[in-house]
Design an enzyme around this catalytic site. Structure first.
Site, short mmCIF file in Angstrom:
data_model
loop_
_atom_site.label_atom_id
_atom_site.label_comp_id
_atom_site.label_asym_id
_atom_site.label_seq_id
_atom_site.Cartn_x
_atom_site.Cartn_y
_atom_site.Cartn_z
N GLU A 34 0.88 -1.17 0.00
CA GLU A 34 0.00 0.00 0.00
C GLU A 34 0.92 1.22 0.00
O GLU A 34 1.81 1.32 0.85
CB GLU A 34 -0.88 -0.03 1.25
N ARG A 260 4.74 -13.08 9.46
CA ARG A 260 5.45 -11.84 9.19
C ARG A 260 6.76 -11.80 9.98
O ARG A 260 6.93 -12.53 10.95
CB ARG A 260 4.59 -10.62 9.47
N LYS A 270 4.37 0.57 9.41
CA LYS A 270 4.51 1.84 8.71
C LYS A 270 3.93 2.99 9.52
O LYS A 270 4.48 4.08 9.53
CB LYS A 270 3.81 1.76 7.34
P1 ATP Z 1 2.54 -2.27 8.02
O1 ATP Z 1 2.07 -3.13 9.14
O2 ATP Z 1 3.96 -1.86 8.16
O3 ATP Z 1 1.65 -1.09 7.74
P2 ATP Z 1 1.30 -3.57 5.83
O4 ATP Z 1 1.09 -5.02 5.84
O5 ATP Z 1 0.12 -2.71 6.04
O6 ATP Z 1 2.52 -3.22 6.76
P3 ATP Z 1 1.58 -3.36 3.02
O7 ATP Z 1 2.08 -2.22 2.23
O8 ATP Z 1 0.17 -3.72 2.90
O9 ATP Z 1 1.96 -3.06 4.51
O10 ATP Z 1 2.50 -4.63 2.78
C1 ATP Z 1 2.84 -5.13 1.53
C2 ATP Z 1 3.18 -6.57 1.67
O11 ATP Z 1 4.25 -6.74 2.59
C3 ATP Z 1 2.00 -7.35 2.20
O12 ATP Z 1 1.88 -8.55 1.46
C4 ATP Z 1 2.37 -7.63 3.62
O13 ATP Z 1 1.81 -8.82 4.07
C5 ATP Z 1 3.90 -7.69 3.57
N1 ATP Z 1 4.48 -7.33 4.85
C6 ATP Z 1 4.28 -6.20 5.56
N2 ATP Z 1 4.94 -6.26 6.74
C7 ATP Z 1 5.57 -7.46 6.77
C8 ATP Z 1 6.41 -8.11 7.72
N3 ATP Z 1 6.73 -7.55 8.88
N4 ATP Z 1 6.88 -9.35 7.40
C9 ATP Z 1 6.58 -9.92 6.23
N5 ATP Z 1 5.80 -9.36 5.30
C10 ATP Z 1 5.29 -8.14 5.56
MG MG Z 2 -1.48 -3.73 4.40
#
Ligand code: ATP
Ligand code: MG
Length: 556
Positions: A34, A260, A270
């Site tokens: 995102e 994760r 983020k």
């Molecule tokens: P955040 O919790 O930092 O906001 P998010 O999951 O909302 O992370 P996205 O931009 O949606 O952020 O993530 C893009 C991809 O990265 C998704 O497939 C998500 O599952 C993966 N991802 C995000 N954080 C992690 C993590 N700590 N370990 C592994 N994969 C991750």
């Molecule tokens: Mg997300």
């Protein structure tokens, strides 16, 4: 560690079986960030996994910006994400894609559900909807708007789309089952009103699809074979499947979940990283202390070290916390093998070689790396005045101190043996200079008198060097789990995470150091030139990491 020497993880096994059994003919994955922040080390795990599987099985991986929420998304983030994925060493298939590219198709599919009696326009307020939803132990109740006619729903949805309703006045919900044990199936919202411009589609839309409605359908449009996401989406999988089964989609992707990455002493969210930036606890998303890819790049972490780290931690379905020491190990391991060597004196003490002629200068040669012959040799100007590290001299010391002591000898790294003859002090008794003699018959050999110096110290010419600033970083958080439970992570920001040293003296060749090119400053650690601060005359060097794991010692 390579993938050949490691046992296959569950996703590799699934893909192998899918290919062998003919369920899929080509592996297509995607990385779906995102665009509401910069990528962090957790994302690196997902990137290495998605792009890595595509590479391993001869398929391809898309970069798809999951931009269904116009409120928080910005062009700056799109650019940074592209840069970071490329820097990590991966190339997405074709152009970068956007979920918003599919808004027309998604809208048509929403109409399809309405026409099939599988979606309806609902006017419950968010509070009412919550009350109707039920709980984990109690079923929900049907919305009073659930049984409207197809025609009425079509007309109302059209009105929503045309801006004829206010935000929050209505939503479009899938008509599934308010008594489903999985709450995600209790008539989830698939479209909501947001009267907000979107960074890709401008003012075209005032209704936006939910993540759940957009994600699986975008996967289907792109022909994704394996849609890999983190475990928190496991409970959404039945909805993912329901939507694909009830829509005329061109392909049938499948969702798989993995754990994760969590790292101690680090926050990987983020939202929290954005707070550190917005509240100026750090100097931007690319502050070298940040666990963002741009911060790590600026700090001098090589992308290969991050890829190796992701390989080391593996892929499982159980949540755990990885020790930051493992990432540090991967960084040191890569830098030790690849970083050219250099010398930099952080806290200079002037040395005058009284028996070395004034104005004379010779060029000594030093290896670029102890074992890598492909790295060019360095030229070190040797002159009558030099700098050594203040802590490398003592007037008196016991036998354990293997550096320079008054009346004794030490070897200057890649140069001669010197003898400390005299100490010059200022009015406060502070040592301001050492007067030494140099034994010029010691280049690459022991002194002829047979008295070998016990230690080797680094040095630079006081006449030809690079005056620089050095920034030493420590862990950004002082607590191993800064955001666990109801802890406020801001309470644990380490006040000593940045130490700035000025007046440091680096060997002259480092004047040409490029940002992102790492060096080992011998005896001091790994460093790279900062890309943001410093000038040609006075560069800034960031310490990427120390030579040894000083934390392991503290813990013992
Ligand atoms: P955040 O919790 O930092 O906001 P998010 O999951 O909302 O992370 P996205 O931009 O949606 O952020 O993530 C893009 C991809 O990265 C998704 O497939 C998500 O599952 C993966 N991802 C995000 N954080 C992690 C993590 N700590 N370990 C592994 N994969 C991750
Ligand atoms: Mg997300």
């Amino acid at each position: 560690m390579t993938s050949e020497s490691k046992p296959a993880h569950f996703l590799q096994n699934i893909i192998r079986e899918d290919l062998a059994g003919g369920r899929v003919s080509e592996v297509v994955t995607r990385f779906p960030p995102e665009p509401n922040g910069y990528l962090h080390i957790g994302h690196a795990k997902s990137i290495c996994l998605n792009f890595g599987l595509a590479q391993e099985f001869g398929g391809s991986c898309n970069l798809r910006f999951d931009d269904t929420n116009p409120a928080k998304e910005e062009e700056e983030y799109v650019a940074s994400i592209k840069r970071d994925v490329s820097w990590l060493g991966f190339q997405w298939a074709g152009e970068a894609k956007y979920t918003s590219d599919y808004f027309d198709q998604l809208y048509d599919w929403a109409l399809h559900l309405i026409k099939e009696g599988k979606a309806y326009v609902c006017h419950l307020s968010p509070e009412e909807a919550r009350a109707y939803r039920g709980t984990l132990t109690e079923p929900g109740k049907n919305s009073p708007y659930r049984d409207r006619s197809v025609e009425e729903n079509l007309a109302l949805f059209e009105q929503m789309k045309n801006g004829g309703m206010a935000e929050g006045e209505s939503s479009l919900r899938a008509r599934i089952d308010m008594a489903a044990p999985n709450i995600n199936l209790r008539d989830p919202v698939i479209y909501r009103i947001k009267k907000m411009a979107h960074h890709q589609t401008g003012d075209k839309w005032c209704i936006y699809p939910s993540y759940d409605f957009a994600h699986g359908q975008s996967d289907a449009i792109e022909g994704i074979s394996h849609s890999i996401c983190t475990l928190e989406f496991e409970d959404h999988r039945p909805l993912y499947d329901w939507l694909l089964e009830n829509l005329p989609v061109p392909a049938r992707p499948r969702q798989y979940e993995f754990a994760r990455l969590n790292l101690n002493y680090t926050v990987v969210s983020k939202r929290k990283l954005k707070q550190l930036v917005d509240e100026k606890h750090v100097d931007g998303w690319d502050d070298p202390r940040m666990p963002t890819l741009s911060g790590m790049r600026r700090r001098g972490v090589p992308p290969a070290a991050i890829r190796n780290f992701c390989e080391m931690i593996g892929v499982t379905r159980s949540d755990s916390v990885v020790d930051l020491g493992m990432l540090e190990y991967a960084i040191r391991d890569d830098l030790d093998k690849n970083a050219p060597r250099g010398m930099c004196v952080m806290d200079p003490l002037k040395v005058t070689l009284t028996n070395y002629p004034e104005g004379e200068e010779e060029s000594l040669s030093a290896p670029g790396h102890p074992v890598r012959d492909d790295l060019p040799a360095r030229v070190l100007p040797f002159t009558r005045t030099l700098y050594i590290e203040r802590e490398d001299f003592r007037e008196e010391a016991n036998k354990k101190y293997k550096r320079l002591v008054l009346g004794k000898k030490v070897r200057l790294r890649n140069a001669y043996v010197i003898h400390a003859d005299e100490v010059v002090k200022d009015a406060n008794g502070e040592i301001v200079e050492l007067r030494c003699s140099v034994d010029r018959d010691t280049l690459g050999k022991d002194p002829v008198d047979g008295v070998k110096p016990k230690g080797v110290i680094h040095w630079v010419s006081a006449e030809k060097n690079v005056d620089c600033e050095v920034r030493l970083y420590d862990r950004l958080f002082s607590d191993p789990a800064p955001d666990a439970g109801d802890k406020n992570f801001l309470d644990f920001v380490n006040p000593d995470s940045l130490e700035i040293l000025s007046g440091c003296k680096a060997e002259i060749g480092l004047a040409n150091a490029e940002p992102e090119q790492s060096y080992q400053f011998e005896r001091n650690g790994y460093f790279c030139r900062d890309s943001k601060y410093g000038t040609a005359e006075k560069p800034v060097f960031n310490r990427t990491i120390g030579l040894r794991d000083s934390w392991a010692k503290l813990r013992d």
